[in-house]
Design a protein around this motif. Structure first.
Motif, PDB file in Angstrom:
ATOM      1  N   PRO A   1      57.501  24.077   7.528  1.00 54.91           N
ATOM      2  CA  PRO A   1      56.416  23.092   7.519  1.00 54.91           C
ATOM      3  C   PRO A   1      56.759  21.911   8.406  1.00 54.91           C
ATOM      4  CG  PRO A   1      57.675  22.979   5.487  1.00 54.91           C
ATOM      5  CD  PRO A   1      58.198  24.168   6.233  1.00 54.91           C
ATOM      6  N   GLN A   2      55.740  21.250   8.906  1.00 57.05           N
ATOM      7  CA  GLN A   2      55.924  20.107   9.787  1.00 57.05           C
ATOM      8  C   GLN A   2      55.579  18.807   9.063  1.00 57.05           C
ATOM      9  OE1 GLN A   2      57.147  20.655  13.027  1.00 57.05           O
ATOM     10  NE2 GLN A   2      57.358  22.708  12.122  1.00 57.05           N
ATOM     11  N   ARG A   3      56.296  17.749   9.403  1.00 52.27           N
ATOM     12  CA  ARG A   3      55.991  16.451   8.820  1.00 52.27           C
ATOM     13  C   ARG A   3      54.531  16.091   9.116  1.00 52.27           C
ATOM     14  NH1 ARG A   3      60.119  13.149   8.076  1.00 52.27           N
ATOM     15  NH2 ARG A   3      61.125  13.695  10.040  1.00 52.27           N
ATOM     16  N   GLY A   4      53.820  15.676   8.088  1.00 55.29           N
ATOM     17  CA  GLY A   4      52.411  15.331   8.251  1.00 55.29           C
ATOM     18  C   GLY A   4      51.461  16.427   7.799  1.00 55.29           C
ATOM     19  N   ASP A   5      51.964  17.643   7.569  1.00 56.61           N
ATOM     20  CA  ASP A   5      51.109  18.721   7.070  1.00 56.61           C
ATOM     21  C   ASP A   5      50.554  18.358   5.697  1.00 56.61           C
ATOM     22  OD1 ASP A   5      51.725  20.207   9.289  1.00 56.61           O
ATOM     23  OD2 ASP A   5      52.881  21.755   8.235  1.00 56.61           O
ATOM     24  N   VAL A   6      49.331  18.791   5.427  1.00 56.90           N
ATOM     25  CA  VAL A   6      48.767  18.701   4.083  1.00 56.90           C
ATOM     26  C   VAL A   6      49.021  20.049   3.414  1.00 56.90           C
ATOM     27  CG1 VAL A   6      46.672  18.390   2.706  1.00 56.90           C
ATOM     28  CG2 VAL A   6      47.050  16.991   4.757  1.00 56.90           C
ATOM     29  N   VAL A   7      49.771  20.029   2.314  1.00 60.60           N
ATOM     30  CA  VAL A   7      50.338  21.262   1.756  1.00 60.60           C
ATOM     31  C   VAL A   7      49.946  21.423   0.287  1.00 60.60           C
ATOM     32  CG1 VAL A   7      52.489  22.506   1.284  1.00 60.60           C
ATOM     33  CG2 VAL A   7      52.314  21.046   3.323  1.00 60.60           C
ATOM     34  N   VAL A   8      49.610  22.652  -0.091  1.00 59.35           N
ATOM     35  CA  VAL A   8      49.468  22.997  -1.507  1.00 59.35           C
ATOM     36  C   VAL A   8      50.792  23.603  -1.959  1.00 59.35           C
ATOM     37  CG1 VAL A   8      48.312  24.525  -3.160  1.00 59.35           C
ATOM     38  CG2 VAL A   8      46.980  23.347  -1.410  1.00 59.35           C
TER      39      VAL A   8
ATOM     40  N   ASP B   1      49.187  23.903  -9.329  1.00 56.58           N
ATOM     41  CA  ASP B   1      49.039  23.654  -7.900  1.00 56.58           C
ATOM     42  C   ASP B   1      48.702  22.191  -7.640  1.00 56.58           C
ATOM     43  OD1 ASP B   1      49.558  26.285  -7.290  1.00 56.58           O
ATOM     44  OD2 ASP B   1      47.461  26.854  -7.021  1.00 56.58           O
ATOM     45  N   PHE B   2      49.443  21.590  -6.702  1.00 60.01           N
ATOM     46  CA  PHE B   2      49.202  20.222  -6.250  1.00 60.01           C
ATOM     47  C   PHE B   2      48.919  20.272  -4.751  1.00 60.01           C
ATOM     48  CE2 PHE B   2      50.188  18.632 -10.202  1.00 60.01           C
ATOM     49  CZ  PHE B   2      50.516  17.282 -10.252  1.00 60.01           C
ATOM     50  N   ILE B   3      48.260  19.235  -4.242  1.00 53.37           N
ATOM     51  CA  ILE B   3      48.067  19.117  -2.796  1.00 53.37           C
ATOM     52  C   ILE B   3      48.411  17.686  -2.380  1.00 53.37           C
ATOM     53  CG2 ILE B   3      45.588  18.611  -3.059  1.00 53.37           C
ATOM     54  CD1 ILE B   3      45.228  20.174  -0.341  1.00 53.37           C
ATOM     55  N   LYS B   4      49.346  17.564  -1.439  1.00 50.86           N
ATOM     56  CA  LYS B   4      49.810  16.262  -0.955  1.00 50.86           C
ATOM     57  C   LYS B   4      50.180  16.386   0.516  1.00 50.86           C
ATOM     58  CE  LYS B   4      49.916  14.611  -5.243  1.00 50.86           C
ATOM     59  NZ  LYS B   4      48.965  13.576  -5.737  1.00 50.86           N
ATOM     60  N   ARG B   5      50.572  15.248   1.093  1.00 51.03           N
ATOM     61  CA  ARG B   5      51.009  15.246   2.495  1.00 51.03           C
ATOM     62  C   ARG B   5      52.535  15.277   2.554  1.00 51.03           C
ATOM     63  NH1 ARG B   5      48.199  14.415   6.972  1.00 51.03           N
ATOM     64  NH2 ARG B   5      46.476  13.448   5.827  1.00 51.03           N
TER      65      ARG B   5
ATOM     66  N   VAL C   1      52.862  26.834  -1.269  1.00 54.45           N
ATOM     67  CA  VAL C   1      51.833  27.877  -1.297  1.00 54.45           C
ATOM     68  C   VAL C   1      51.242  28.082   0.093  1.00 54.45           C
ATOM     69  CG1 VAL C   1      49.582  28.543  -2.231  1.00 54.45           C
ATOM     70  CG2 VAL C   1      51.284  27.458  -3.717  1.00 54.45           C
ATOM     71  N   GLY C   2      50.901  26.990   0.770  1.00 47.69           N
ATOM     72  CA  GLY C   2      50.344  27.120   2.112  1.00 47.69           C
ATOM     73  C   GLY C   2      49.840  25.791   2.637  1.00 47.69           C
ATOM     74  N   ARG C   3      49.318  25.828   3.851  1.00 43.84           N
ATOM     75  CA  ARG C   3      48.840  24.622   4.538  1.00 43.84           C
ATOM     76  C   ARG C   3      47.318  24.541   4.459  1.00 43.84           C
ATOM     77  NH1 ARG C   3      50.536  25.331  10.092  1.00 43.84           N
ATOM     78  NH2 ARG C   3      48.505  26.320  10.383  1.00 43.84           N
ATOM     79  N   ALA C   4      46.817  23.339   4.202  1.00 44.34           N
ATOM     80  CA  ALA C   4      45.375  23.104   4.188  1.00 44.34           C
ATOM     81  C   ALA C   4      44.949  22.621   5.565  1.00 44.34           C
ATOM     82  CB  ALA C   4      45.018  22.069   3.120  1.00 44.34           C
ATOM     83  N   ASP C   5      44.063  23.378   6.211  1.00 42.55           N
ATOM     84  CA  ASP C   5      43.684  23.059   7.585  1.00 42.55           C
ATOM     85  C   ASP C   5      42.260  22.543   7.733  1.00 42.55           C
ATOM     86  OD1 ASP C   5      46.153  23.870   8.640  1.00 42.55           O
ATOM     87  OD2 ASP C   5      45.525  25.955   8.712  1.00 42.55           O
ATOM     88  N   ARG C   6      41.359  22.977   6.843  1.00 44.75           N
ATOM     89  CA  ARG C   6      39.949  22.655   7.067  1.00 44.75           C
ATOM     90  C   ARG C   6      39.175  22.685   5.745  1.00 44.75           C
ATOM     91  NH1 ARG C   6      37.218  22.465  11.782  1.00 44.75           N
ATOM     92  NH2 ARG C   6      39.062  23.275  12.850  1.00 44.75           N
ATOM     93  N   VAL C   7      38.307  21.691   5.553  1.00 42.66           N
ATOM     94  CA  VAL C   7      37.382  21.688   4.420  1.00 42.66           C
ATOM     95  C   VAL C   7      36.217  22.606   4.757  1.00 42.66           C
ATOM     96  CG1 VAL C   7      35.789  20.280   3.047  1.00 42.66           C
ATOM     97  CG2 VAL C   7      38.007  19.340   3.730  1.00 42.66           C
ATOM     98  N   MET C   8      35.894  23.534   3.865  1.00 41.28           N
ATOM     99  CA  MET C   8      34.778  24.449   4.121  1.00 41.28           C
ATOM    100  C   MET C   8      33.445  23.796   3.783  1.00 41.28           C
ATOM    101  SD  MET C   8      36.570  26.753   5.358  1.00 41.28           S
ATOM    102  CE  MET C   8      35.267  27.942   5.716  1.00 41.28           C
ATOM    103  N   PHE C   9      33.364  23.214   2.598  1.00 37.10           N
ATOM    104  CA  PHE C   9      32.214  22.409   2.219  1.00 37.10           C
ATOM    105  C   PHE C   9      32.642  21.480   1.093  1.00 37.10           C
ATOM    106  CE2 PHE C   9      31.856  26.006  -0.670  1.00 37.10           C
ATOM    107  CZ  PHE C   9      31.494  25.414  -1.872  1.00 37.10           C
ATOM    108  N   SER C  10      31.747  20.592   0.686  1.00 37.35           N
ATOM    109  CA  SER C  10      32.118  19.587  -0.302  1.00 37.35           C
ATOM    110  C   SER C  10      30.934  19.265  -1.191  1.00 37.35           C
ATOM    111  CB  SER C  10      32.599  18.317   0.415  1.00 37.35           C
ATOM    112  OG  SER C  10      33.003  17.328  -0.512  1.00 37.35           O
ATOM    113  N   SER C  11      31.203  19.144  -2.490  1.00 40.16           N
ATOM    114  CA  SER C  11      30.156  18.816  -3.449  1.00 40.16           C
ATOM    115  C   SER C  11      30.478  17.504  -4.137  1.00 40.16           C
ATOM    116  CB  SER C  11      30.020  19.931  -4.497  1.00 40.16           C
ATOM    117  OG  SER C  11      29.150  19.528  -5.538  1.00 40.16           O
ATOM    118  N   ALA C  12      29.512  16.583  -4.156  1.00 40.49           N
ATOM    119  CA  ALA C  12      29.706  15.303  -4.826  1.00 40.49           C
ATOM    120  C   ALA C  12      29.322  15.370  -6.298  1.00 40.49           C
ATOM    121  CB  ALA C  12      28.871  14.224  -4.134  1.00 40.49           C
ATOM    122  N   GLY C  13      28.875  16.530  -6.767  1.00 39.57           N
ATOM    123  CA  GLY C  13      28.431  16.670  -8.145  1.00 39.57           C
ATOM    124  C   GLY C  13      29.475  17.265  -9.058  1.00 39.57           C
TER     125      GLY C  13
END
Length: 278
Positions: free
Chosen positions: A100-107, A116-120, A247-259
């Motif tokens: 992994p590279q410094r700055g990656d957003v990782v699960v 499961d957590f997600i952080k930088r 677990v892996g790297r988060a690269d892109r949001v597919m969609f988002s719900s505010a509800g």
């Protein structure tokens, strides 16, 4: 009789189709991409409550943590990756491992709870990490922060857990503007990302943490509202995360719900479809 046999055969074929589909989906999820729903605000404004994304499991290779966890509290289902692939746990290694590279957003799997957590990713093995007055220092080098305006959201319950945001502008009434100072942080190596500030608190000043070999140091972008490596895992934090827990790297949001549910399509955020994660 022939009609009954035909119906019976049709039911069997349907069951087989469903089973095959589930097996294919399980293999796909285990080897390539895992869906992830953002439940909290610890990564604002990079990730918002209700963001839905796929985690790239190929980025760092595979370990026991690559096996999926299936947790559905409503029906009492709690199948953990450890239950399925626990025999591969313990040696802190990976198959086809990538760094992994410094700055990656990782699960990653929490070292104590297994959730499961997600952080930088902030600190690499061997790094010395310290936070002083809210500013990160890595091996004695400051990660500079440049002011980048204000992050504004509505003071109201968010997501399925109906969490309320913390505001830098003090207690805010229902429907009011909840504000946080926004900065662009630059890590050693040049990686840049937005972070938020709410208040001065204990986590803004830490001792020097030396990241052990084979482990990583993570922080949330919403710095004053994140349980992360600044607190040991046995003290309700995260602590250092072993390599095999990634677990892996988060690269892109597919969609988002505010509800309250991703099924409430009328609450989807139109500006976050396929949004790259920086």
């Amino acid at each position: 009789m022939a009609t009954e046999t035909k119906k019976s055969g049709g039911i069997v074929e349907t069951i087989k189709t469903v089973v095959y589909a589930l097996l294919i989906a399980g293999v796909f999820r285990t080897l390539f991409f895992q869906p992830f729903w953002i439940p909290s605000g610890s990564m604002k404004d990079t990730l918002l409550i209700g963001d839905f994304l796929f985690v790239n499991k190929m980025a760092y290779g595979y370990s026991y943590a690559s096996c999926p966890s299936v947790i559905i509290p409503q029906i009492g289902l709690d199948i953990d990756a450890q239950d399925i692939c626990g025999m591969f746990d313990g040696d802190n290694s990976r198959f086809l491992g990538g760094e992994p590279q410094r700055g990656d957003v990782v699960v990653f799997r929490h070292p104590s709870t297994g959730r499961d957590f997600i952080k930088r990713l902030i600190g690499l093995p061997g790094d010395k990490v310290q936070v002083t007055n809210g500013v990160v220092f890595i091996n004695g080098e400051e990660a500079p922060q440049e002011p980048a305006g204000t992050f504004e959201e509505v003071q109201s319950p968010q997501g399925p857990q109906r969490l309320r945001p913390r505001c830098e502008n003090g207690p805010v009434g229902e429907g009011g503007a909840c504000l946080k100072s926004r900065f662009i942080e630059t890590l050693p190596g040049g990686s840049q990302h937005a972070i938020l500030n709410i208040a001065s608190q204990g986590s803004d000043n830490t001792p020097v943490y030396t990241v052990p070999e084979g482990h990583y140091f993570f922080m949330g972008d919403n710095r004053d509202n994140s349980s992360d490596s600044r607190v040991p895992s046995l003290a309700n934090g995260v602590g250092f995360v072993p390599y095999e827990n990634l677990v892996g790297r988060a690269d892109r949001v597919m969609f988002s719900s505010a509800g309250r549910s991703m099924l409430f399509f009328w609450t989807w955020r139109g500006d976050r479809f396929f949004k790259a994660i920086e």
